[in-house]
Design a protein around this motif. Structure first.
Motif, PDB file in Angstrom:
ATOM      1  N   UNK A 175       9.480  11.577  -1.167  1.00  0.00           N
ATOM      2  CA  UNK A 175       8.115  11.370  -0.716  1.00  0.00           C
ATOM      3  C   UNK A 175       7.579  10.103  -1.356  1.00  0.00           C
ATOM      4  N   UNK A 176       6.434   9.657  -0.859  1.00  0.00           N
ATOM      5  CA  UNK A 176       5.730   8.542  -1.500  1.00  0.00           C
ATOM      6  C   UNK A 176       4.780   9.080  -2.562  1.00  0.00           C
ATOM      7  N   UNK A 177       3.765   9.809  -2.159  1.00  0.00           N
ATOM      8  CA  UNK A 177       2.833  10.454  -3.084  1.00  0.00           C
ATOM      9  C   UNK A 177       2.761  11.953  -2.857  1.00  0.00           C
ATOM     10  N   UNK A 231       0.809  -1.208   0.000  1.00  0.00           N
ATOM     11  CA  UNK A 231       0.000   0.000   0.000  1.00  0.00           C
ATOM     12  C   UNK A 231       0.849   1.267   0.000  1.00  0.00           C
ATOM     13  N   UNK A 232       2.112   1.180   0.414  1.00  0.00           N
ATOM     14  CA  UNK A 232       2.916   2.389   0.547  1.00  0.00           C
ATOM     15  C   UNK A 232       4.370   2.111   0.213  1.00  0.00           C
ATOM     16  N   UNK A 233       4.591   1.394  -0.887  1.00  0.00           N
ATOM     17  CA  UNK A 233       5.926   0.871  -1.139  1.00  0.00           C
ATOM     18  C   UNK A 233       6.864   1.879  -1.782  1.00  0.00           C
ATOM     19  N   UNK A 234       6.391   2.690  -2.702  1.00  0.00           N
ATOM     20  CA  UNK A 234       7.282   3.355  -3.633  1.00  0.00           C
ATOM     21  C   UNK A 234       7.644   4.779  -3.212  1.00  0.00           C
ATOM     22  N   UNK A 235       8.588   5.379  -3.955  1.00  0.00           N
ATOM     23  CA  UNK A 235       9.068   6.709  -3.583  1.00  0.00           C
ATOM     24  C   UNK A 235       9.500   7.476  -4.803  1.00  0.00           C
ATOM     25  N   UNK A 236       9.462   8.803  -4.677  1.00  0.00           N
ATOM     26  CA  UNK A 236       9.963   9.699  -5.714  1.00  0.00           C
ATOM     27  C   UNK A 236      10.451  10.972  -5.040  1.00  0.00           C
ATOM     28  N   UNK A 237      11.187  11.809  -5.763  1.00  0.00           N
ATOM     29  CA  UNK A 237      11.777  12.994  -5.156  1.00  0.00           C
ATOM     30  C   UNK A 237      10.856  14.197  -5.287  1.00  0.00           C
ATOM     31  N   UNK A 258       8.523   6.047   2.143  1.00  0.00           N
ATOM     32  CA  UNK A 258       8.723   4.742   1.522  1.00  0.00           C
ATOM     33  C   UNK A 258       8.443   3.697   2.584  1.00  0.00           C
ATOM     34  N   UNK A 259       7.975   2.524   2.173  1.00  0.00           N
ATOM     35  CA  UNK A 259       7.646   1.495   3.156  1.00  0.00           C
ATOM     36  C   UNK A 259       8.889   1.087   3.941  1.00  0.00           C
ATOM     37  N   UNK A 260       8.807   0.932   5.259  1.00  0.00           N
ATOM     38  CA  UNK A 260       9.976   0.575   6.062  1.00  0.00           C
ATOM     39  C   UNK A 260      10.603  -0.756   5.683  1.00  0.00           C
ATOM     40  N   UNK A 262       7.222   4.176  -9.241  1.00  0.00           N
ATOM     41  CA  UNK A 262       7.650   2.787  -9.211  1.00  0.00           C
ATOM     42  C   UNK A 262       9.135   2.627  -9.478  1.00  0.00           C
ATOM     43  N   UNK A 263       9.664   1.421  -9.226  1.00  0.00           N
ATOM     44  CA  UNK A 263      11.097   1.172  -9.373  1.00  0.00           C
ATOM     45  C   UNK A 263      11.494   0.729 -10.772  1.00  0.00           C
ATOM     46  N   UNK A 264      12.796   0.769 -11.020  1.00  0.00           N
ATOM     47  CA  UNK A 264      13.428   0.128 -12.168  1.00  0.00           C
ATOM     48  C   UNK A 264      14.142  -1.102 -11.629  1.00  0.00           C
ATOM     49  N   UNK A 265      14.004  -2.242 -12.308  1.00  0.00           N
ATOM     50  CA  UNK A 265      14.651  -3.477 -11.843  1.00  0.00           C
ATOM     51  C   UNK A 265      15.583  -4.096 -12.881  1.00  0.00           C
ATOM     52  N   UNK A 266      15.370  -3.772 -14.143  1.00  0.00           N
ATOM     53  CA  UNK A 266      16.175  -4.331 -15.220  1.00  0.00           C
ATOM     54  C   UNK A 266      17.453  -3.508 -15.376  1.00  0.00           C
ATOM     55  N   UNK A 267      18.612  -4.119 -15.129  1.00  0.00           N
ATOM     56  CA  UNK A 267      19.878  -3.403 -15.189  1.00  0.00           C
ATOM     57  C   UNK A 267      20.265  -3.016 -16.610  1.00  0.00           C
ATOM     58  N   UNK A 268      19.609  -3.572 -17.606  1.00  0.00           N
ATOM     59  CA  UNK A 268      19.880  -3.207 -18.994  1.00  0.00           C
ATOM     60  C   UNK A 268      19.014  -2.048 -19.472  1.00  0.00           C
TER      61      UNK A 268
END
Length: 316
Positions: free
Chosen positions: A84-86, A16-22, A93-95, A47-53
């Motif tokens: 912040x999250x939103x 419910x509160x996972x992600x973050x942005x500046x 960001x979620x602990x 949301x995150x980036x996970x693909x290193x390519x």
């Protein structure tokens, strides 16, 4: 210690509160205002980036869109980046999303930041049982660092990233449902001063970060006493690095509350703890750019979210 119902509930709550942005920047304590799409190349979502390519690994999904303004600062100034999250001042960001915070700098480009242009200027990982993300949450989303005092004047991109390790016991390349989560954000700066040093580490995220890196595939669910921060040494400001890499060992092994320390790290690589007896739950089904085949092993606990109901919350 075994995984408990409370442990699984905590992990599921992270959806419910996972992600973050500046949100913005302060220079020597002076707030520069809401920087989203003003001087920050704000990503399309939190949301995150996970693909290193992925080219998004450098400056995220909006990295190739130059912002209209620049933050003005001088070499040697103290900067504060606010996450912040939103919304400003929310849960950040979620602990559960523990990990390092790493800051890089590159000469200004209107491109997306991909390529060998980056130098590391600050990092904080794990020490004395505390993660950089723990400190970020305690400090209401604010992370401080100092610009190199001898930095040559000019226009730059300053990139700060959170690397969330709550699913990093398995490489994204091995299981696209898991893997370290990268939250990069790039800020445009116009820097003044009399320095002459241009950062020259020439680090490329798409080749410098790999799934063989023990700081990118790292198991937080078993006992450990140190964490090897990925990337090059910290740029010293006089044309070279001044250390970096692994954080100093904590006085004694520790683990996250509710985790299951089961075994010492393998002898051949002390930086990667052995996998836990019970696989930690997936806290979200992440939408990754570009997409890759997904699917968890037979013993993998199912995600509380399905692809039809993605957990990532989009900023409005």
């Amino acid at each position: 210690m075994r995984f408990t119902i409370a442990t699984f509930a905590l992990a599921f709550a992270g959806t419910a509160s996972a992600h973050a942005t500046m949100f913005g920047v302060s220079v020597n304590g002076v707030d520069q205002g809401d920087g989203r799409n003003v001087y920050i190349r704000t990503p399309l979502d939190n949301g995150p980036v996970k693909d290193l390519a992925s080219p998004n690994l450098a400056c995220n999904t909006n990295g190739g869109e130059a912002a209209p303004s620049f933050v003005k600062a001088a070499a040697g100034d103290r900067l504060t980046f606010e996450w912040q999250h939103d919304n400003r001042g929310d849960d950040i960001i979620d602990p559960s999303h523990v990990g390092p915070i790493i800051t890089y700098i590159a000469p200004f480009t209107t491109g997306n930041g991909a390529g060998p242009i980056w130098s590391k200027i600050a990092q904080d990982g794990f020490s004395n049982g505390v993660w950089a993300v723990d400190k970020l949450i305690a400090n209401k989303g604010k992370n401080d660092f100092t610009l190199p005092a001898n930095l040559a004047p000019g226009k730059y991109l300053v990139r700060q990233e959170i690397i969330a390790l709550h699913e990093a016991e398995t490489a994204f390349s091995a299981n696209a449902a898991r893997g370290a989560q990268f939250y990069p954000s790039c800020v445009q700066f116009e820097i003044s001063g009399s320095g002459t040093v241009v950062p020259n580490e020439n680090f490329d995220f798409n080749t410098g970060y790999t799934f063989a890196d023990p700081g990118i595939v790292f198991n937080i669910y078993t006992a450990f006493s140190s964490y090897p921060i990925p990337g090059p040494a910290v740029f010293s400001g006089n044309g070279g690095g001044n250390g970096g890499g692994a954080a100093p060992p904590a006085p004694a092994p520790t683990s996250r509350p509710g985790s299951a320390p089961t075994a010492a790290p393998p002898a051949q690589n002390p930086n990667i703890p052995a996998p836990p007896a019970v696989q930690p739950p997936t806290t979200l089904q992440t939408s990754v750019r570009p997409s890759s085949p997904t699917g968890a092993p037979a013993t993998q606990p199912s995600s509380p979210c399905t692809p039809a109901q993605p957990a990532r919350r989009r900023r409005r």
